[in-house]
Each structure stands twice: as structure tokens, then as C-alpha cells.
Design an enzyme around this catalytic site. Structure first.
Site, mmCIF file in Angstrom:
data_model
loop_
_atom_site.group_PDB
_atom_site.id
_atom_site.type_symbol
_atom_site.label_atom_id
_atom_site.label_comp_id
_atom_site.label_asym_id
_atom_site.label_seq_id
_atom_site.Cartn_x
_atom_site.Cartn_y
_atom_site.Cartn_z
ATOM 1 N N ALA A 75 29.870 -22.236 -28.121
ATOM 2 C CA ALA A 75 30.994 -22.128 -27.190
ATOM 3 C C ALA A 75 31.596 -20.723 -27.166
ATOM 4 C CB ALA A 75 32.065 -23.157 -27.536
ATOM 5 N N THR A 76 31.514 -20.003 -28.288
ATOM 6 C CA THR A 76 32.032 -18.625 -28.296
ATOM 7 C C THR A 76 31.253 -17.769 -27.305
ATOM 8 O OG1 THR A 76 32.866 -18.715 -30.563
ATOM 9 C CG2 THR A 76 32.314 -16.539 -29.708
ATOM 10 N N ASN A 155 42.605 -26.840 -29.917
ATOM 11 C CA ASN A 155 41.895 -27.148 -31.163
ATOM 12 C C ASN A 155 42.825 -27.352 -32.359
ATOM 13 O OD1 ASN A 155 42.000 -24.271 -30.311
ATOM 14 N ND2 ASN A 155 41.442 -23.890 -32.435
ATOM 15 N N GLN A 183 36.760 -28.912 -27.461
ATOM 16 C CA GLN A 183 37.404 -29.997 -28.208
ATOM 17 C C GLN A 183 37.565 -31.274 -27.392
ATOM 18 O OE1 GLN A 183 38.090 -30.134 -31.354
ATOM 19 N NE2 GLN A 183 38.015 -28.016 -32.025
ATOM 20 N N SER A 203 30.163 -26.999 -26.788
ATOM 21 C CA SER A 203 29.606 -26.702 -28.105
ATOM 22 C C SER A 203 28.751 -27.877 -28.550
ATOM 23 C CB SER A 203 30.764 -26.488 -29.082
ATOM 24 O OG SER A 203 30.293 -26.487 -30.405
ATOM 25 N N GLY A 204 27.799 -27.625 -29.443
ATOM 26 C CA GLY A 204 27.016 -28.714 -30.026
ATOM 27 C C GLY A 204 27.666 -29.274 -31.275
ATOM 28 N N HIS A 205 28.176 -28.374 -32.140
ATOM 29 C CA HIS A 205 28.554 -28.809 -33.491
ATOM 30 C C HIS A 205 29.906 -29.501 -33.586
ATOM 31 C CE1 HIS A 205 31.491 -25.692 -35.058
ATOM 32 N NE2 HIS A 205 31.106 -25.120 -33.944
ATOM 33 N N THR A 243 14.451 -16.770 -26.025
ATOM 34 C CA THR A 243 13.647 -17.983 -26.194
ATOM 35 C C THR A 243 14.548 -19.170 -26.524
ATOM 36 O OG1 THR A 243 11.757 -16.710 -26.969
ATOM 37 C CG2 THR A 243 11.805 -19.046 -27.561
ATOM 38 N N CYS A 328 38.882 -20.649 -37.481
ATOM 39 C CA CYS A 328 38.542 -19.316 -36.988
ATOM 40 C C CYS A 328 39.586 -18.289 -37.398
ATOM 41 C CB CYS A 328 38.426 -19.356 -35.476
ATOM 42 S SG CYS A 328 37.390 -20.716 -34.960
#
Length: 404
Positions: A75-76, A155, A183, A203-205, A243, A328
Site C-alpha cells: 500500500a505504501t 489506522n 484498513q 495491501s495484502g498483509h 516481474t 510506522c
């Protein structure tokens, strides 16, 4: 029950076992390890198919066309690509950007960089409940405003902004609207076929997928253009070269698929647990809820315990993985800039703890947390001269401290 208890799901989540299992299929020789950009053999085609499936799974969760999903490293990067990409492409129309003081650092620091490059940025202060006033936003819009970036869910305190109304305001004025949905995705319904949002970061995490993978939604109708920030090969429709990491993309896709299926029941469960936690501590003296239970995501509870130093509280709660401020920024001892922007005193901001709950949080863990917090706060206040003075009716703000 295992200690320590993880209550920092807004910082990151463990990978869901179903996601980990899916990712394993794309790593080794006996799996689908090919490069999706290899068009001349089956290894590449199979990898490309896996990427297509994941792209569809992500698009389905948020009501988008799969062609509008661009994979990034997180996301960053999505925030950087959206804000810099749009600002660079549309700068001939104007150089004014609007955001809020409570955005994630990935948005704020990106805007600061654009200021160094000659753009002008207006940072809106939220109301004391964390919500951005639509009147203030409208008043800040100018002829040369090209971009608004206001997040969906904060967040730190979990408040939800009215992205639907903000989108309407932006579209009516021909201003591009970017939303950081890190979020909110998988926690609140998002339908980009109805929302007037042009760019959205994912984001994934944060929803039980792997770290190091994210996505940016880039609207096709009306078509939004962004300037690439990473060059080399023209992958992802020329917007993000490199890639594609198939194992991470497949993992993110699987995480989003699971979120779509389980979101409603999971959020109801988390709301019950969050309310249980708040009800367990709210009757203590000088305890304040930051944000809003009604207008917040069900998995975040941010609480200030007055006259207790945040750092010492975190040490006392060593059996709980919680945060003060966001991960962060928690490497620094500054009080949370988000809480400061709500008009909170440094002292109260310093005594805040964010509890964020998730898929593997249990009722037993919440009950243990309540007991531990009550015991620790009591002990720390017994040690605190400020608490003594407060109990004796001394107005602590009126004291003149000696400067040594």
C-alpha cells in the site's frame, strides 16, 4: 491460551493457513514457478493464469473490473504511485492537492515530497471525532486543485470517512479522488462500481495475506491516467514495471477471496469482542475512547488511560502485543500525530493504547486482557505522583514546573 496475546492486527496479520498453502504452489520446480511475462511456454502461461485469477478475486471484493487492478509491492507503493503518478500527469491543470492531517505517513510524506517539487498541499484538520468536515473540504477546493487524498478508515482510531460524499464532491469539480483503503478492505463493503473514487490503495498483509504485495485500483471509466514511477519492461499496463511475484499475488488473491466469503460473520464476531473489551475497561476513572464506536471499524479500539505514561503501560502489558500510535511511527517517542490532530493534549495522546483485533482473537484472550489492563493501570497509578495530585484536586495544567 498462549502468551503473549497478539492484539496488533492493524499493524500486520498472520498469513491465513489457506493462503500459505496456496502460495506454496507457486515456488518450487514441481509448482507453477514460471514468469507470467514468458509468453512462449506453458510455465509462463500457467503463471499468467494464476495472476489473472488473483486479479479477479481482488476486483470481485471491491466491485472493480480486473483490468483496473495494478499490482504493487504494498500500500505504501500504491499511495506513492497514485499521488505522484496523478500529480505528475495532471500538473498542467493545476498544482494544488488536498489531504488530511490524519492520513498514513505514506500519503503525508508523499505529499511533502511533492511540495518540495513545487506543488501546493492543503492539510485539513479533522473534527474532534476524527471525521473530515465536508464543508471544510469544499472550502479548500480551488480552480487549480487536481487531487484529493482522504483515507477510508484511519489506522490508529478506526474512524470511517464518508468516501461516497467526498467522491461526489470531487467528481462534480473534475478533481481526482484517491482513497487509501488499507484498513477498510475486507472489513467494510467497498463497491467501486458505485463509488466515485478514481484511485484506491490496497495491501495484502492487513487481511491475512503476505507482506510485500499490494495493489492500486486505477479507474477506466472515466479513464484516469497516472505516470509510472518504476520503469523497465512495461508490466501492469505500463503503470508498474517489474516481474510479478506470482506466489505473493496468488496469496493476496486467496486472502481477498476468503475476506469476501467471511467478512460479514467475521466483523460481527469482532464487533462483539471489541465491545466486550471496551465494556470491561470503560468504568475505570479517567479512561477515554479515541474515535467512535458507532462510526468506526469493528476491529480497532483506541483508548487513553490518563495519568499513565504510554511507554510504561506498554512495558506493564508485556503479555499483550499492542501499540501506542501506529507501527510506522512508534519507533519514535513522539505522541501520535493522529491523536494530536484531534486536539488531544500531549499527555493524553501519550497515554493511549491501540487494541486491534482479528481472525484469531478469542473471547478468553479478551477477558485476560481486561484483567491485565485493570491491574496494570491500578499499579501504575499507585506509583504516579500526578495521579496523587489529581486525586487531591490539584489542577495539574496550572502547575509551573521548574526548568532544570
Amino acid at each position: 491460551m498462549k502468551l503473549p496475546i497478539y492484539l496488533d492486527y492493524s499493524a500486520t496479520t498472520p498469513v491465513d493457513p489457506r493462503v500459505a498453502e496456496k502460495m506454496m504452489q507457486f515456488l518450487t520446480l514441481d509448482g507453477t514457478f514460471g514468469n507470467p511475462a514468458s509468453r512462449s511456454h506453458r510455465f509462463g502461461w500457467q503463471a499468467e493464469e494464476a495472476v489473472d485469477i488473483a486479479r479477479n478475486q481482488i476486483a470481485e471484493l471491491v466491485g472493480a473490473d480486473p483490468r483496473e487492478i495494478v499490482f504493487t509491492s504494498g500500500a505504501t507503493e500504491s499511495d506513492n504511485l497514485a499521488i505522484k503518478g496523478a500529480a505528475n500527469f495532471y500538473q498542467k491543470k493545476g498544482k494544488h492537492i488536498i489531504t488530511s492531517k490524519t492520513e498514513h505517513k505514506a500519503v503525508l510524506d508523499t505529499c511533502r515530497q511533492l511540495e518540495r517539487e513545487g506543488f501546493e498541499v492543503t492539510y485539513l484538520a479533522p473534527q474532534s471525532n476524527g471525521i473530515i468536515s465536508l464543508q471544510a473540504l469544499e472550502a479548500a477546493m480551488r480552480e487549480d486543485t487536481i487531487l484529493v487524498s482522504i483515507m477510508h478508515v484511519n489506522n490508529e482510531i478506526g474512524v470511517v470517512q464518508d468516501i461516497e460524499a467526498i467522491g461526489e464532491m470531487c467528481r462534480a469539480r473534475g478533481i481526482i479522488y484517491h482513497v487509501d483503503a488499507t484498513q477498510s478492505v475486507g472489513k467494510l463493503p467497498i463497491d467501486l462500481s458505485k463509488l466515485k473514487v478514481d484511485l484506491m490503495s490496497f495491501s495484502g498483509h492487513k487481511i491475512y495475506g503476505p507482506k510485500g504485495i499490494g495493489a492500486l485500483y486505477v479507474r477506466r471509466k472515466p479513464r484516469i491516467r497516472i505516470e509510472a514511477q518504476i520503469h523497465g519492461g512495461g508490466h501492469e499496463r505500463g503503470m508498474r514495471s517489474g516481474t510479478l511475484p506470482v506466489h505473493q499475488i496468488a496469496g493476496m488473491g486467496e486472502a481477498y477471496r476468503i475476506a469476501k466469503e467471511e467478512m460479514a460473520s467475521e466483523m460481527a464476531r469482532l464487533r462483539t469482542l471489541r465491545d466486550r473489551l471496551w465494556n470491561g475497561v470503560k468504568d475505570m476513572e479517567e479512561v477515554y475512547l479515541n474515535g467512535s464506536l458507532e462510526n468506526g471499524v469493528p476491529n480497532i479500539l483506541n483508548v487513553s488511560f490518563n495519568y499513565v505514561e504510554g511507554e510504561s503501560l506498554i512495558m506493564a502489558l508485556k503479555d499483550l502485543a499492542v501499540s501506542s500510535g501506529s507501527a510506522c511511527t512508534s519507533a519514535s517517542l513522539e505522541p501520535s500525530y493522529v491523536l494530536r490532530a484531534l486536539g488531544m493534549t500531549d499527555e493524553l495522546a501519550h497515554s493511549s493504547i491501540r487494541f486491534s483485533l482479528g481472525r484469531f482473537t478469542t473471547e478468553e484472550e479478551i477477558d485476560y486482557t481486561i484483567q491485565l489492563v485493570r491491574k496494570s493501570i491500578g499499579r501504575l497509578r499507585d506509583l504516579s505522583p500526578l495521579w496523587d495530585m489529581f486525586k487531591q484536586g490539584v489542577d495539574i495544567n496550572s502547575i509551573e514546573w521548574a526548568h532544570h
